[in-house]
Scaffold this active site. Structure first.
Site, PDB file in Angstrom:
ATOM      1  N   CYS A 134     -67.763 -58.803  94.838  1.00 19.47           N
ATOM      2  CA  CYS A 134     -68.882 -59.735  94.996  1.00 19.47           C
ATOM      3  C   CYS A 134     -68.770 -60.770  95.937  1.00 19.47           C
ATOM      4  CB  CYS A 134     -69.348 -60.043  93.546  1.00 19.47           C
ATOM      5  SG  CYS A 134     -71.098 -60.879  93.477  1.00 19.47           S
ATOM      6  N   CYS A 137     -70.817 -64.043  94.397  1.00 19.57           N
ATOM      7  CA  CYS A 137     -70.233 -64.791  93.308  1.00 19.57           C
ATOM      8  C   CYS A 137     -69.196 -65.563  93.871  1.00 19.57           C
ATOM      9  CB  CYS A 137     -69.891 -63.456  92.305  1.00 19.57           C
ATOM     10  SG  CYS A 137     -70.936 -62.039  92.074  1.00 19.57           S
ATOM     11  N   ASP A 138     -68.466 -64.836  94.515  1.00 18.99           N
ATOM     12  CA  ASP A 138     -66.952 -65.483  94.919  1.00 18.99           C
ATOM     13  C   ASP A 138     -66.883 -66.024  96.262  1.00 18.99           C
ATOM     14  OD1 ASP A 138     -66.396 -64.483  92.106  1.00 18.99           O
ATOM     15  OD2 ASP A 138     -65.636 -62.769  92.987  1.00 18.99           O
TER      16      ASP A 138
END
Ligand code: NAP
Length: 322
Positions: A134, A137-138
């Site tokens: 992701c 997300c990261d």
């Protein structure tokens, strides 16, 4: 057999939010959580883009907070896996888990999708520690780092372009010499100075030290040559699989298995609604999943209300006729 008004299948942000709404509407609600309470966010170490948390929040904690909020209004949680559903006779619907059988007046399907894995050594050891599925997300954690992206489809290229906001270099490793992604994305990726490509190549292993990934073993499929390449991160985008197998042919899906819903989250079965990544292969965010879970719950609440009115009217007609 347990009777419930609303059965929710899946416990990611979509399912937990749906449970919050149906329980708060005074409808008996059970969430069958699946293997992992919280779904995909439970594997995200920090969520920085969910509104309301200016300092970010750990994925499992976010899931637990929404779960507690739903529980406060009476939602119950069954830490089990759905093994069979029967929607063929209409409401009430039969849903079996490994340990329980439910008769549910309405069902909300929020069972999500699973990022496809490479299934190579080191991949799971370093997930959340340099290996990610992701970028949204990261990506932020890879500022100024050198990373590789695995895959040659739209997701790989789109996420690689996004990751150039943070990383100093993004190397796309693709198993063929032709990309699957659309031309527009291909052109944008090729024009991006931070992106490089390695074709005809697979990742055989993720290596690391001190609990963090620090290298990958790459193997050229044409020459067979293999070598280790130091990296700070590996983002894997080799497709997603919607978890729709348990619904067999009872719910209409697209060719990839995503459940098709209308603009009111209604599936082809009256009384069965769906939201989150089981139907959405575009946005894939915790907040959009939560919104879709809310919409599915509101539709379920309305549908159950209308149905109760209809049943009451029918009963009154029958009594009057006798
Ligand atoms: P995808 O189109 O199925 O592409 C997956 C990619 O991963 C392919 O390049 C595939 O290689 C590669 N791959 C699969 N298994 C692999 C393995 N074991 N090892 C190495 N490589 C592997 O998946 P996606 O990119 O996630 O896209 C899914 C759907 O969403 C598509 O319909 C896509 O068009 C859509 N989407 C659209 C957009 C957009 O329009 N902006 C953005 C994201 C997604 P091969 O090419 O050799 O098969």
């Amino acid at each position: 057999m347990q009777k419930v008004r609303v059965l929710i299948i899946g416990s990611g942000p979509a399912g937990l939010t749906a449970a919050l709404y149906t329980a708060r509407a005074q409808l008996s609600t059970v969430v069958v959580t699946g293997m992992q309470m919280g779904g995909q966010i439970a594997t995200t170490h920090e969520v920085e883009n969910y509104p309301g948390f200016p300092d970010g929040i750990e994925g499992p904690e976010l899931a637990e907070r929404i779960r507690q909020q739903a529980e406060r209004f009476g939602a119950r949680f069954d830490y089990d896996i759905v093994t069979e559903v029967d929607f063929s006779k209409g409401s009430p619907f039969l849903v079996r888990t490994q340990n329980e059988e439910y008769s549910a007046d309405s069902v909300i399907v929020t069972i999500g999708a699973t990022p496809r894995k490479l299934n190579i050594p080191g991949e799971f050891d370093y997930t959340g520690r340099g290996v990610s599925y992701c970028a949204t997300c990261d990506g932020f954690f890879f500022r100024g780092k050198d990373i590789i992206v695995v895959g040659g489809g739209d997701s790989a290229l789109q996420e690689a372009i996004f990751l150039t906001r943070f990383a100093s270099s993004v190397t796309i490793v693709h198993r063929r010499d032709t990309l699957r992604a659309g031309m527009a994305l291909q052109m944008r990726a090729r024009e991006n100075e931070k992106i490089r490509f390695i074709f005809d190549t697979v990742v055989d292993e993720v290596k690391g030290a001190n609990g963090m990934a620090n290298a990958v073993t790459l193997r050229n499929l044409k020459t067979g040559a293999a070598d280790d390449r130091p990296i700070d991160g590996v983002f894997i985008f080799v497709g997603y699989d919607p978890n729709s197998v348990v619904f067999n042919s009872q719910l209409v899906t697209d060719e990839s298995g995503y459940i098709i819903v209308d603009d009111r989250m209604r599936t082809n079965v009256e009384g069965v609604f769906a939201g989150g990544e089981i139907h959405d292969d575009v946005f894939r965010q915790a907040i959009t999943a939560a919104g879709q879970g809310c919409a599915a719950a509101l539709m379920s609440i309305n549908w159950l209300g209308d149905r109760a009115d209809q049943l009451q009217a029918l009963e009154a007609e029958t009594v009057a006729a006798e």
